[in-house]
Design an enzyme around this catalytic site. Structure first.
Site, PDB file in Angstrom:
ATOM      1  N   HIS A  26       0.846  -1.035   0.074  1.00 53.27           N
ATOM      2  CA  HIS A  26      -0.282   0.100   0.163  1.00 53.27           C
ATOM      3  C   HIS A  26       0.629   1.124  -0.140  1.00 53.27           C
ATOM      4  CE1 HIS A  26      -2.959   2.861   1.214  1.00 53.27           C
ATOM      5  NE2 HIS A  26      -3.760   2.135   0.831  1.00 53.27           N
ATOM      6  N   ASP A  49      -7.716  -3.802  -0.692  1.00 55.25           N
ATOM      7  CA  ASP A  49      -8.740  -3.710  -1.866  1.00 55.25           C
ATOM      8  C   ASP A  49      -8.306  -5.171  -2.548  1.00 55.25           C
ATOM      9  OD1 ASP A  49      -8.994  -0.807  -2.615  1.00 55.25           O
ATOM     10  OD2 ASP A  49      -6.407  -0.868  -2.676  1.00 55.25           O
TER      11      ASP A  49
END
Length: 434
Positions: free
Chosen positions: A310, A368
């Site tokens: 991330h 995600d």
């Protein structure tokens, strides 16, 4: 601590002149140098492309520590909220700064529930879009158009009107999102139901049809509620900053949220979970995973494993651990273990958690990755993934907008500066002499 108790000194190496700037400290995180007087004092601006080292505002809403994997809303850890709260309670917290008591919660739930219907003329508005229009393009248009239907709550300086607009947006955007999905499918719109929870009502509007009864699974309801909680706000990201910039011009809240949706539409922002599904489709089968793992390790290969690591969280994404549990429960509930894409996802997850290359670089599955798998298993088309992100993030956007309007005594329009690198002054040459 008062903002100006500490200062930071900048020195011009050429002239030797020094300038003192206030060092502003928050309750958590690194301090900021207040550069608002820099141009007046030193005659220079700062250059920070993409604003990655610039604080654009003061905010009490969300705190992130990417190095430690911390995400907190109003001081409450995201894991604590996801395990003990629900989405509407988190909405109340983000909007108002404190968790509600029982009476406040009941009133808030009533207000949201009874704002979920949209004006009937909105149905006609949908018919202006092609059936194959991207769902996000429809959302941009319909959310912006809400200001044409609700004129009574557009005065941003009226506290009551701000509250009504906030409630309307939180309530109506799921309805518009479900209508967008139904429109693409050629199915009739499903009206909201006041007897269902926020998450269950949304699932019902998306998946029920008039021909038969649809019961929302508690497992799906919990998973959807957690997806909404985990995406509710994420500090000053691209779409939130867009909403604040739009709001700084004193635009109405419906227009501001529509601007956030357009920013979220970008694949570098809101399309990450859709990119996960596209990556899984590119891999195609479990036996091709080793090939793609090696490609991911090759720095000269443009292929990247989507949904791992991330930009903000350098340790781990605190939202991923929460959603992994929901992911496992949803897959077990639906019995879709033999679905090829989900098999690939499961194997990639195993490798990422065990392979030294990924572990050493902290390239763990992020929110995600798991949300993409869950939404795929639930039956959402991948084109709807970013729309669901917008549904969840609406409360964060409107909370940030509300904070900006309420806590800025003299709201100034956002106006970034630039470093000009073009031509100096030139004389115009007539076309016949060029």
């Amino acid at each position: 601590m008062a903002d100006k108790e500490k200062t930071y000194t900048l020195t011009n190496d050429q002239t030797g002149e020094s300038f003192q700037l206030p060092l502003v400290e928050g309750t958590m995180g690194p301090p900021c140098i207040d550069i608002r007087t820099l141009y007046a004092k030193a005659g220079v601006f700062t250059l920070d492309p993409s604003f990655t080292a610039t604080g654009s505002c003061k905010s009490k809403i969300t705190y992130i520590d990417g190095e430690e994997g911390i995400l907190m809303h109003r001081g409450y850890d995201i894991k604590d909220l996801s395990e003990n709260s629900n989405y509407l309670e988190v909405c109340y917290l983000l909007l108002n700064g404190e968790l509600p008591d029982k009476k406040q919660m009941e009133q808030f739930e009533y207000n949201i529930t009874h704002h979920t219907m949209v004006h009937e003329q909105v149905h006609a508005f949908f018919r202006g879009f092609r059936r194959d229009a991207h769902p996000m393009s429809i959302m941009c248009g319909t959310v912006g158009a809400l200001s044409s239907f609700y004129h009574d709550s557009l005065d941003i300086w009226d506290a009551r009107q701000r509250e009504i607009s906030a409630h309307r947006l939180i309530a109506k955007i799921p309805t518009l999102a479900a209508m967008t999905m139904k429109y693409a499918m050629g199915q009739p719109f499903v009206y909201p139901r006041n007897d269902l929870s926020y998450a269950a009502n949304f699932l019902h509007m998306c998946f029920s049809v008039p021909a038969e009864e649809y019961k929302v699974s508690p497992v799906m309801e919990e998973a959807m509620d957690n997806i909404l909680i985990l995406h509710a706000d994420h500090e000053q990201n691209a779409s939130t900053s867009t909403v604040r910039i739009a709001g700084s011009s004193q635009a109405n809240p419906f227009a501001c949220i529509a601007s956030g949706i357009t920013s979220l539409w970008g694949p570098a922002h809101g399309g990450a979970n859709q990119a996960v599904l596209e990556m899984l489709e590119e891999i195609g089968s479990k036996d091709r995973i080793p090939e793609f793992i090696e490609r991911a390790k090759d720095k000269d290969d443009p292929f990247r494993l989507m949904g791992f690591g991330h930009r903000v969280y350098k340790n781990y994404d605190p939202r991923a651990a929460v959603l992994k549990k929901n992911c496992d429960e949803v897959l077990e509930e639906l019995g879709v273990d033999n679905e090829p894409l989900l098999e690939i996802a499961r194997e990639l997850e195993r490798i990422a958690l065990e392979d030294p290359y990924f572990v050493e670089r902290k390239l763990f599955p992020n929110v995600d990755f798991y949300s993409g798998i869950i939404l795929k298993a639930m039956g959402f088309p991948s084109s709807m993934f970013t729309v669901l992100f917008a549904v969840a993030r609406t409360v964060g956007w409107i909370s940030q907008w509300k904070e900006m309007v309420e806590e800025s005594p003299a709201l100034k329009i956002g106006r970034p500066r630039q470093l000009y690198t073009g031509h100096t002054e030139r004389k115009y040459v007539p076309i016949d002499k060029r």
